[in-house]
Motif scaffolding. Structure first.
Motif, PDB file in Angstrom:
ATOM      1  N   ILE A 187      43.181  42.234  43.775  1.00 60.02           N
ATOM      2  CA  ILE A 187      44.164  42.796  44.085  1.00 60.02           C
ATOM      3  C   ILE A 187      45.535  42.213  43.415  1.00 60.02           C
ATOM      4  CG2 ILE A 187      45.944  43.750  45.844  1.00 60.02           C
ATOM      5  CD1 ILE A 187      43.131  45.304  45.955  1.00 60.02           C
ATOM      6  N   PHE A 188      46.092  42.963  42.388  1.00 55.00           N
ATOM      7  CA  PHE A 188      47.108  42.410  41.614  1.00 55.00           C
ATOM      8  C   PHE A 188      48.379  42.621  42.020  1.00 55.00           C
ATOM      9  CE2 PHE A 188      43.538  43.389  38.898  1.00 55.00           C
ATOM     10  CZ  PHE A 188      43.121  42.167  37.997  1.00 55.00           C
ATOM     11  N   THR A 189      49.301  41.610  41.738  1.00 53.87           N
ATOM     12  CA  THR A 189      50.833  41.861  42.108  1.00 53.87           C
ATOM     13  C   THR A 189      51.365  42.775  40.844  1.00 53.87           C
ATOM     14  OG1 THR A 189      51.364  39.767  40.786  1.00 53.87           O
ATOM     15  CG2 THR A 189      50.952  39.481  43.020  1.00 53.87           C
ATOM     16  N   LYS A 190      52.779  43.019  41.001  1.00 54.41           N
ATOM     17  CA  LYS A 190      53.363  43.684  39.898  1.00 54.41           C
ATOM     18  C   LYS A 190      53.513  42.862  38.698  1.00 54.41           C
ATOM     19  CE  LYS A 190      56.565  46.391  42.808  1.00 54.41           C
ATOM     20  NZ  LYS A 190      57.710  46.850  43.288  1.00 54.41           N
ATOM     21  N   SER A 191      53.317  41.445  38.722  1.00 55.45           N
ATOM     22  CA  SER A 191      53.558  40.930  37.468  1.00 55.45           C
ATOM     23  C   SER A 191      52.080  40.488  36.983  1.00 55.45           C
ATOM     24  CB  SER A 191      54.210  39.525  37.894  1.00 55.45           C
ATOM     25  OG  SER A 191      53.299  38.743  38.855  1.00 55.45           O
ATOM     26  N   GLU A 245      49.416  39.038  38.364  1.00 48.66           N
ATOM     27  CA  GLU A 245      48.695  37.973  38.848  1.00 48.66           C
ATOM     28  C   GLU A 245      47.663  38.676  40.087  1.00 48.66           C
ATOM     29  OE1 GLU A 245      51.240  34.745  40.157  1.00 48.66           O
ATOM     30  OE2 GLU A 245      51.907  34.367  38.034  1.00 48.66           O
ATOM     31  N   GLU A 301      46.591  38.336  43.558  1.00 46.47           N
ATOM     32  CA  GLU A 301      47.203  38.131  44.991  1.00 46.47           C
ATOM     33  C   GLU A 301      46.100  37.733  45.946  1.00 46.47           C
ATOM     34  OE1 GLU A 301      50.431  39.647  48.233  1.00 46.47           O
ATOM     35  OE2 GLU A 301      49.406  41.005  46.834  1.00 46.47           O
ATOM     36  N   THR A 302      44.988  38.679  45.960  1.00 49.64           N
ATOM     37  CA  THR A 302      43.970  38.400  47.066  1.00 49.64           C
ATOM     38  C   THR A 302      42.500  39.081  46.291  1.00 49.64           C
ATOM     39  OG1 THR A 302      43.334  38.768  49.077  1.00 49.64           O
ATOM     40  CG2 THR A 302      44.429  40.350  48.310  1.00 49.64           C
TER      41      THR A 302
END
Length: 216
Positions: A111-115, A117, A119-120
């Motif tokens: 699961i990606f962050t908006k940037s 990366e 996240e989990t």
């Protein structure tokens, strides 16, 4: 957007979060997520029940706190790989319980962050115990059949046998008593007796044999 609109949107987001969390919590499929070090970030009721615990006894603990080292290492290797490459992976896992082993096919998804990366890593499992037990039983039967065919092949070929002592030479060049060879290479159970010719040879001079022979 005025203050009231912001407040309404915030409330809608909170309600939406509660809704989707409830869906995850009540899902029949075990669902769980990790931090990068293998610590459980979230687990639903189905996952907790599957390992004989409640969610509060798992969240915040590591894989090694929940599973034996070999099984935990296997699970963490997939989590670590997904964090590293950012691609979905699948793995078959075993959950040992006092009632018997349970098997799952687990999909691990980043699961990606908006940037961009990760996240989990969130995982969803499907119970494949019946299929796995059938595969294990089939493998055992296959191995039994293979062994039986190998034994049949050995006993159906040419067996070098000593014309004097009747010992048999095995495929490694060792000579074995015929009884020992048959016990090792077949499922036969041997009993010992004497044929009429051997009885005559051994006991022809004995009175009991002569008397028995005269009665016949």
């Amino acid at each position: 957007m005025d203050k009231d609109d912001l407040s309404n949107k915030w409330q809608m987001l909170q309600e939406s979060e509660k809704h989707y969390r409830a869906l995850l919590d009540e899902s029949m499929d075990p669902t769980f997520s990790f931090f990068r070090d293998g610590t459980y970030r979230y687990v639903n009721k189905a996952f907790a029940k599957g390992v004989g615990k409640i969610p509060e006894e798992i969240i915040g603990y590591t894989i090694w706190d929940i599973f034996e080292k070999d099984e935990a290492d296997k699970r963490f290797a997939i989590v670590k790989k997904v964090f590293s490459i950012g691609e979905t992976e699948e793995i078959e896992v075993r959950v040992p319980l006092s009632s018997g082993d349970t098997y799952y096919l687990t999909t691990a998804k980043p699961i990606f962050t908006k940037s961009g990366e990760i996240e989990t890593v969130i995982c969803t499992s499907k119970n494949i115990t019946q299929r796995k037990l059938a595969e294990i039983a089939l493998t055992k039967e296959h191995n039994k059949l293979k062994q039986a065919l190998e034994e049949i092949k050995i006993l159906s070929g040419f067996l070098p046998i000593c014309s004097s002592c009747k010992s048999i030479r095995d495929d490694k060049g060792y000579w074995n008593k015929i009884e020992a060879y048959l016990l090792k290479h077949s499922e036969a159970e041997l009993t010992h007796s004497l044929c009429p010719e051997c009885v005559k040879k051994l006991y022809a001079g004995d009175k009991w044999y002569q008397e028995k022979s005269s009665e016949m």
